[in-house]
Design a protein around this motif. Structure first.
Motif, PDB file in Angstrom:
ATOM      1  N   GLY A   1      -2.833   5.893  -2.190  1.00 57.64           N
ATOM      2  CA  GLY A   1      -3.982   5.044  -2.456  1.00 57.64           C
ATOM      3  C   GLY A   1      -3.701   3.902  -3.415  1.00 57.64           C
ATOM      4  O   GLY A   1      -4.551   3.020  -3.617  1.00 57.64           O
ATOM      5  N   ARG A   2      -2.516   3.873  -4.019  1.00 55.90           N
ATOM      6  CA  ARG A   2      -2.215   2.778  -4.930  1.00 55.90           C
ATOM      7  C   ARG A   2      -1.881   1.521  -4.121  1.00 55.90           C
ATOM      8  O   ARG A   2      -1.097   1.554  -3.176  1.00 55.90           O
ATOM      9  N   VAL A   3      -2.466   0.407  -4.549  1.00 51.60           N
ATOM     10  CA  VAL A   3      -2.224  -0.880  -3.912  1.00 51.60           C
ATOM     11  C   VAL A   3      -1.732  -1.859  -4.974  1.00 51.60           C
ATOM     12  O   VAL A   3      -2.445  -2.106  -5.963  1.00 51.60           O
ATOM     13  N   THR A   4      -0.498  -2.376  -4.786  1.00 54.83           N
ATOM     14  CA  THR A   4       0.054  -3.376  -5.695  1.00 54.83           C
ATOM     15  C   THR A   4       0.008  -4.722  -4.972  1.00 54.83           C
ATOM     16  O   THR A   4       0.424  -4.819  -3.805  1.00 54.83           O
TER      17      THR A   4
ATOM     18  N   GLU B   1      -9.879   5.122  -3.157  1.00 55.94           N
ATOM     19  CA  GLU B   1     -10.311   6.516  -3.093  1.00 55.94           C
ATOM     20  C   GLU B   1     -10.712   6.838  -1.670  1.00 55.94           C
ATOM     21  O   GLU B   1     -10.942   5.943  -0.856  1.00 55.94           O
TER      22      GLU B   1
ATOM     23  N   TYR C   1       0.847  -1.206   0.000  1.00 59.12           N
ATOM     24  CA  TYR C   1       0.000   0.000   0.000  1.00 59.12           C
ATOM     25  C   TYR C   1       0.875   1.246   0.000  1.00 59.12           C
ATOM     26  O   TYR C   1       1.864   1.317   0.742  1.00 59.12           O
ATOM     27  N   GLU C   2       0.493   2.211  -0.842  1.00 56.64           N
ATOM     28  CA  GLU C   2       1.186   3.501  -0.889  1.00 56.64           C
ATOM     29  C   GLU C   2       0.232   4.584  -0.396  1.00 56.64           C
ATOM     30  O   GLU C   2      -0.979   4.523  -0.627  1.00 56.64           O
TER      31      GLU C   2
ATOM     32  N   TYR D   1      -9.663   3.783   3.858  1.00 56.01           N
ATOM     33  CA  TYR D   1      -8.625   4.671   3.339  1.00 56.01           C
ATOM     34  C   TYR D   1      -9.041   6.120   3.543  1.00 56.01           C
ATOM     35  O   TYR D   1     -10.175   6.508   3.249  1.00 56.01           O
TER      36      TYR D   1
ATOM     37  N   GLU E   1      -2.645  -4.263  -9.631  1.00 59.61           N
ATOM     38  CA  GLU E   1      -2.854  -3.140  -8.736  1.00 59.61           C
ATOM     39  C   GLU E   1      -4.265  -2.594  -8.872  1.00 59.61           C
ATOM     40  O   GLU E   1      -4.969  -2.848  -9.845  1.00 59.61           O
ATOM     41  N   PHE E   2      -4.664  -1.843  -7.862  1.00 56.92           N
ATOM     42  CA  PHE E   2      -5.901  -1.059  -7.880  1.00 56.92           C
ATOM     43  C   PHE E   2      -5.652   0.176  -7.028  1.00 56.92           C
ATOM     44  O   PHE E   2      -4.651   0.276  -6.310  1.00 56.92           O
ATOM     45  N   VAL E   3      -6.577   1.142  -7.100  1.00 56.30           N
ATOM     46  CA  VAL E   3      -6.407   2.422  -6.412  1.00 56.30           C
ATOM     47  C   VAL E   3      -7.577   2.651  -5.476  1.00 56.30           C
ATOM     48  O   VAL E   3      -8.740   2.476  -5.870  1.00 56.30           O
TER      49      VAL E   3
END
Length: 830
Positions: free
Chosen positions: A706-709, A755, A702-703, A824, A751-753
């Protein structure tokens, strides 16, 4: 008050067998005549001196004053190994009860024996004096058997009296069995010595010798003459029929019972009673069937119908009496009745057929008394020979023709009676064999005592048994052993057995052996092999003799099988308890590993986090972790296949490696981290632990933006969008950890983001696969619905809401439940 009927015991090694069967018959018929009860107890031949007594012989030591008034011991059947000294010790167990010996002379004990020496001298003398044989071989009985010793000594004495060489190569020991007869001949032939006749100490060994000689191409009687001893039934039907020394076995039994009654009446009896024997010549010595040479010579010829027997009536009666051996005294006057009938018919005082009707009645009675019906053919031959004379006038010719018609018809009557008797015996044996084959199958499947009781209920009546009491020891080796009834049958029906223990020396539950009617009972040991004794069975005497020997083995084997099955169940239950305790202890350790490794504080910048791991009773290998890093963090969730300590160890490996790799390189590719973990887990689990566990594992990097790899294989990732308030399920597409040595090519990052306000939910299959009473799964759809309905609540409330829904769906989950819920929060813009 009615006087209690007296009971005598007969102890022997078997119920079946030619000698034992005839002996039992004689004792039983005499017991009937004296109106006393008979208890027949049998086990096996007494054990060798210095060896442990066989469990099969435990029955002998239970016979005493508690059940009987006197003891008859068939010593000749028990002494093969122990000899005279062993039998003397055996007899000491029974006084003050009166005791009597059959077949062996024991100092201080009344006994009845046959003239063994004279019998063998007759057989050897017949071979030498009549047939001119000079090389007579001999197969003796067991070395410690007194009857066998007497017969062997007579063999050597008969040779010496005739100045024949005493060649020890012509002598072999046997064991009174067919097989030992074969081995005896084989032994003599193996010495390279020639012989032209052979005498065996009993019929079975003689028959075994005949079989062995036939297989070697030697013919009897053409090449070698053979004689046996006993005149067992099989001797008459062998091919060729066997020449043998006839001993009055039934008479031995009846005389023993007669003397025992005198002893019970207080009469002093001592010494030895010697019964005579005679040689019966048949085909095996080349003579064929002959009348006994001991018959009295004919009287002077007479003429006329009523006077036809005059002058020789007395000698004819003696000759007839000797031609047929009647074992009891019940038919002592039969020769006179037969001659009177003949005289009356010849004189015209009785209608034609009187002689035949009298003969039929005598044959029927003789059959019941255990006589060999075929021997009456010799009686008819004797009458024909003694009453035949050359015709002097027409009247004599007419009388001779009438006599010939009578003799012919009499032979037909005797033949028919003999065939009928042997047919009845054969049918009885065939039926007994058939029923025993059925009972053997039934008893072999008894794996518990209740099943054994059901089998006895159906099987024993089919074997023509109407009364039975089977009892098992509480403690067989106790000084005063007791037994408890297992099965009791009266009149062919099982009755409730009294629950209390009773002294083993009573043999059966109190009252079972008491009957207002005279009875013969048979007691046999319930034992397995030589060492294990389980109890005693007491049965009525209505079955074929084959049944009792077979039942002794079948009952003992069935009780042994039930005991083994019970012990096997006990061992299985013990192993299961130990295994359960082992699993329980491993589960405690595994649960401790799970709960200890779970992060105590959940803190990742930008995420509201809560989690729960709830181990099931059978602890699995659920794993989750939260590892914060500068500008983000790592989330992990997985499930090790299997349960218990092994699963916990694999989970520990995974947690340690995930923590180490992500700390070393917080920005690493989740796919590469998974590939490295897989290689290490595969090596450790497969090569070092020698197991095949594998695990699902999903890693998310997790970054803060909001980016999740993510990469790996586990249940779907649930993202509940704040904007739509609906859940989106993102599948994981990797492979299991530890299943393959290398997974690089199959592991890719995706990945997904997130919000602002979005919910991220990670879970184990303990949630979605929880089943209700109808075996329906909680399922992913119901989980998403629960999340959506609580979307605006705090992450703690959402977590608890999911747990309540799962608990309401499945009261006792059988798998670990793991939940990670995160909301988030996007960075605030300046």
């Amino acid at each position: 008050m009615t006087k209690k009927r007296r009971t005598i015991a007969l102890l022997m090694d078997y119920v079946g067998g030619d000698y034992q069967s005839d002996l039992r018959f004689g004792v039983e018929r005499a017991a009937e005549a004296h109106d006393v009860n008979l208890l027949i107890a049998f086990g096996e031949t007494l054990a060798l001196p210095g060896t442990t007594a066989s469990a099969q012989n435990s029955i002998y030591h239970l016979i005493g004053s508690e059940t009987v008034d006197g003891v008859i011991v068939a010593a000749a059947t028990l002494c093969h190994h122990v000899g005279v000294e062993g039998m003397q010790e055996f007899f000491r167990a029974y006084p003050p009860l009166p005791v009597f010996s059959i077949g062996m002379a024991i100092q201080g004990i009344p006994c009845v024996i046959v003239d063994n020496a004279f019998g063998i001298e007759l057989a050897v003398g017949h071979m030498v004096d009549v047939h001119g044989r000079q090389r007579v071989a001999y197969i003796g009985g067991p070395a410690n058997n007194e009857e066998a010793k007497a017969r062997a000594d007579a063999y050597w004495r008969a040779l010496a009296q005739r100045s024949l060489p005493l060649d020890e190569r012509l002598f072999a020991f046997g064991a009174f069995s067919i097989d030992s007869g074969r081995l005896g001949v084989r032994e003599i032939l193996g010495r390279g010595v020639e012989f032209d006749a052979l005498v065996a100490a009993n019929d079975k060994m003689a028959l075994g010798a005949m079989e062995e000689l036939a297989e070697r191409g030697l013919r009897v009687p053409d090449d070698i003459l053979i004689s046996g001893f006993d005149d067992a039934a099989i001797a008459r039907f062998s091919r060729p029929s066997l020449t043998t020394v006839r001993q009055p076995i039934k008479r031995l039994g009846s005389l023993a019972a007669d003397v025992m009654i005198r002893m019970l009446d207080g009469e002093h009896v001592d010494g030895t009673t010697l019964l005579g024997v005679e040689l019966t010549c048949r085909e095996s010595c080349g003579c064929g069937t002959q009348a006994s040479a001991s018959l009295a010579p004919p009287g002077p010829p007479t003429r006329g119908g009523a006077l036809y027997l005059a002058g020789q009536r007395e000698s004819l009666e003696r000759a007839l009496r000797r031609s047929v051996m009647i074992p009891t005294s019940m038919l002592d006057g039969w020769p006179g009745k037969l001659l009177s009938a003949l005289e009356e018919e010849l004189s015209g005082e009785a209608p034609p057929g009187r002689f035949l009707r009298t003969l039929e009645a005598i044959l029927d009675a003789a059959r019941r008394e255990g006589a060999i019906v075929e021997h009456f053919q010799g009686a008819i031959s004797l009458l024909r020979e003694r009453l035949r004379r050359p015709p002097e006038d027409g009247k004599d010719r007419e009388l001779q023709e009438a006599l010939e018609r009578i003799w012919h018809a009499a032979r037909v009557v005797v033949g028919s009676a003999s065939v009928r008797t042997e047919g009845e015996k054969r049918l009885s044996v065939e039926l007994a064999s058939l029923y025993l084959s059925w009972s053997a199958r039934s008893f072999s499947t008894c794996l518990s005592l209740p099943v054994l009781k059901r089998v006895m209920t159906s099987t024993l009546p089919a074997l023509e048994l109407s009364r039975a009491a089977v009892s098992l020891y509480d403690d067989a080796d106790a000084e005063r052993a007791t037994m408890k009834p297992l099965f009791v049958m009266e009149s062919g029906r099982e009755v409730e057995a009294p629950p209390l223990s009773f002294p083993a020396r009573l043999l059966a539950p109190p009252g079972f052996m008491d009957s207002p009617e005279r009875q013969t009972l048979i007691a046999l040991p319930v034992a397995f092999g030589d060492a294990e004794k389980f109890g005693v069975a007491v049965l009525d005497s209505g079955a074929n003799e084959l049944v009792y020997d077979a039942l002794r083995l079948q009952l003992g084997s069935a009780v042994k099988a039930a005991e083994l099955h019970r012990e096997m169940i006990r061992q299985v239950e013990l192993r299961e308890r130990l295994e359960q305790e082992k699993v329980r202890q491993e589960s405690v350790v595994a649960a401790r590993i799970q709960t200890t490794l779970a992060p105590e504080q959940l803190s990742v910048e930008g995420l509201d986090l809560c989690a729960v791991m709830r181990p099931a009773a059978d602890v699995g290998g659920d794993y989750y972790d939260v590892l914060p890093t500068p500008g983000g963090g790592w989330l992990g969730i997985g499930d090790v296949a299997g349960h218990g300590l092994a699963a916990g160890l694999v989970m520990l490996m995974i947690q340690s490696m995930v923590s180490a790799l992500t700390r070393r390189d917080p920005g690493a590719s989740p796919g590469k981290v998974l590939s490295a973990i897989n290689a290490a887990v595969y090596e450790n689990v497969r090569s070092r632990l020698q197991r095949d566990e594998h695990a699902t594992l999903l890693l998310l990097r997790y970054e803060r933006g909001g980016r999740v790899t993510f990469a790996g294989a586990h249940d779907d990732i649930i993202v509940c969008r704040a904007r739509t308030r609906r859940c989106v399920c993102i599948p994981s597409t990797g492979v299991w950890i530890g299943a393959l040595p290398v997974i690089d090519a199959m592991t890719r990052d995706a990945e997904f983001v997130l919000e602002d306000g979005d919910l991220l939910v990670l879970y184990s299959d303990g949630v979605t696969e929880a089943r209700n009473a109808h075996h329906e799964q909680f399922g992913l759809e119901r989980l998403c619905s629960t999340i959506e309905s609580a979307q605006s609540a705090s992450v703690y409330d959402i977590r608890d809401r999911i747990l309540r829904e799962v608990d309401g769906w499945c009261a006792s989950p059988d798998d670990d439940i793991t939940l990670v819920v995160a909301r988030y929060r996007a960075p605030r813009r300046p």
